[in-house]
Design an enzyme around this catalytic site. Structure first.
Site, PDB file in Angstrom:
ATOM      1  N   TYR A 179      -2.527   8.272 -23.577  1.00 28.81           N
ATOM      2  CA  TYR A 179      -2.472   6.904 -23.783  1.00 28.81           C
ATOM      3  C   TYR A 179      -3.680   5.881 -24.255  1.00 28.81           C
ATOM      4  CZ  TYR A 179      -0.442   2.080 -22.699  1.00 28.81           C
ATOM      5  OH  TYR A 179      -0.054   0.663 -22.908  1.00 28.81           O
ATOM      6  N   LYS A 198      -4.058   4.361 -27.939  1.00 25.41           N
ATOM      7  CA  LYS A 198      -4.384   2.947 -28.308  1.00 25.41           C
ATOM      8  C   LYS A 198      -5.754   2.843 -28.749  1.00 25.41           C
ATOM      9  CE  LYS A 198      -0.437   1.367 -26.472  1.00 25.41           C
ATOM     10  NZ  LYS A 198       0.518   0.691 -27.352  1.00 25.41           N
TER      11      LYS A 198
END
Ligand SMILES: NC(=O)c1ccc[n+]([C@@H]2O[C@H](COP(=O)([O-])OP(=O)(O)OC[C@H]3O[C@@H](n4cnc5c(N)ncnc54)[C@H](O)[C@@H]3O)[C@@H](O)[C@H]2O)c1
Length: 248
Positions: free
Chosen positions: A156, A160
């Protein structure tokens, strides 16, 4: 009414931050196209939005942002419906949290495919139209952990952080065509994505937030309205942190 007359495309708008952005954009006079991976979710969202904004012009589609054909179908459908696209918000995102030692290749690919490749595919489909219009605005949803990193979120956090690189590159590549690209990096926002976290983790996070509260979805939606508006006309390639001071 900062977005009067503008057409905005928002991904992952069936709930959470995406839904709040859709609502805020309608409140500010925009017409919107919304998608999520499931038909049922996006239809329910449309119903709810129409109950609050009767007569609003809302285009919907089930579209998986990790699939090129879905992105092109959604963007082209929205452009046909409205005649133009002024704003793209790449909001759709997923988590598959676990420690690197336990993280499968599938966990890595799934998160990167939706969060990062999805933003690339949607942006690519949208800029084709924005370049012809000689105007446009892209907002990509990053995260505080894309800036800081986080244990058990390697996939994640990498996705990002990648979104920030994508945003800055889009900003440089398309500035000459009057297309702006910015990212929002929320901290911990109260949505179904974070609801699943254990209470002790939530408590630890809360203690480390200087403003001593989690973000409401409206905190993020307000930032999106600003970046999408002409008030932000000289802002491009930036990451707007909306994190209560969690990462400074
Ligand atoms: N909640 C937070 O604390 C937080 C913090 C930082 C960043 N973010 C980011 O904000 C965005 C929204 O988060 P949220 O908390 O509202 O999440 P959520 O899980 O509540 O909603 C995610 C939305 O994305 C959609 N979606 C998921 N996979 C998709 C796909 N393949 N194609 C199309 N749509 C898809 C879902 O249907 C849903 O509408 C995400 O990018 C997330 O990473 C959230």
């Amino acid at each position: 009414m900062d977005l009067q007359g503008k057409v905005a495309v928002i991904t992952g708008a069936s709930r959470g931050i995406g839904f709040a952005i859709a609502e805020a954009f309608l409140a500010n006079g925009a017409k919107i196209a919304i998608c999520s991976s499931g038909e049922e979710g996006v239809n329910k969202a449309k119903e709810l939005l129409l109950s609050k904004y009767p007569g609003a012009d809302i285009f919907t589609a089930a579209a998986d942002v990790s699939k090129r054909e879905d992105c092109e179908r959604f963007i082209n459908g929205a452009a046909e419906h409205f005649g133009k696209i002024d704003i793209l918000v790449n909001n759709a995102g997923i988590t598959r949290d676990t420690l690197v030692m336990r993280m499968s290749e599938e966990d890595w690919d799934a998160v990167l495919n939706v969060n990062l490749k999805g933003a690339f595919l949607m942006s690519k489909a949208a800029v084709k139209l924005m370049v012809k219009q000689r105007s446009g605005c892209i907002i990509n949803m990053s995260s505080v952990v894309g800036q800081s990193g986080n244990a058990a979120q390697a996939n994640y956090s990498a996705s990002k952080a990648g979104v920030i690189g994508l945003t800055k590159s889009l900003a440089k590549e398309f500035a000459s065509r009057n297309i702006r690209a910015n990212a929002i990096a929320p901290g911990f926002v109260k949505t179904e994505m974070t609801e699943v976290l254990k209470e002790d983790i939530k408590k630890t996070v809360l203690e480390s937030i200087p403003l001593k509260r989690f973000a409401e979805v409206s905190d993020i939606a307000n930032a999106a309205v600003f970046l999408a508006s002409d008030n932000a006309g000289y802002i491009t390639g930036q990451v707007l942190a909306v994190n209560g001071g969690l990462y400074i």
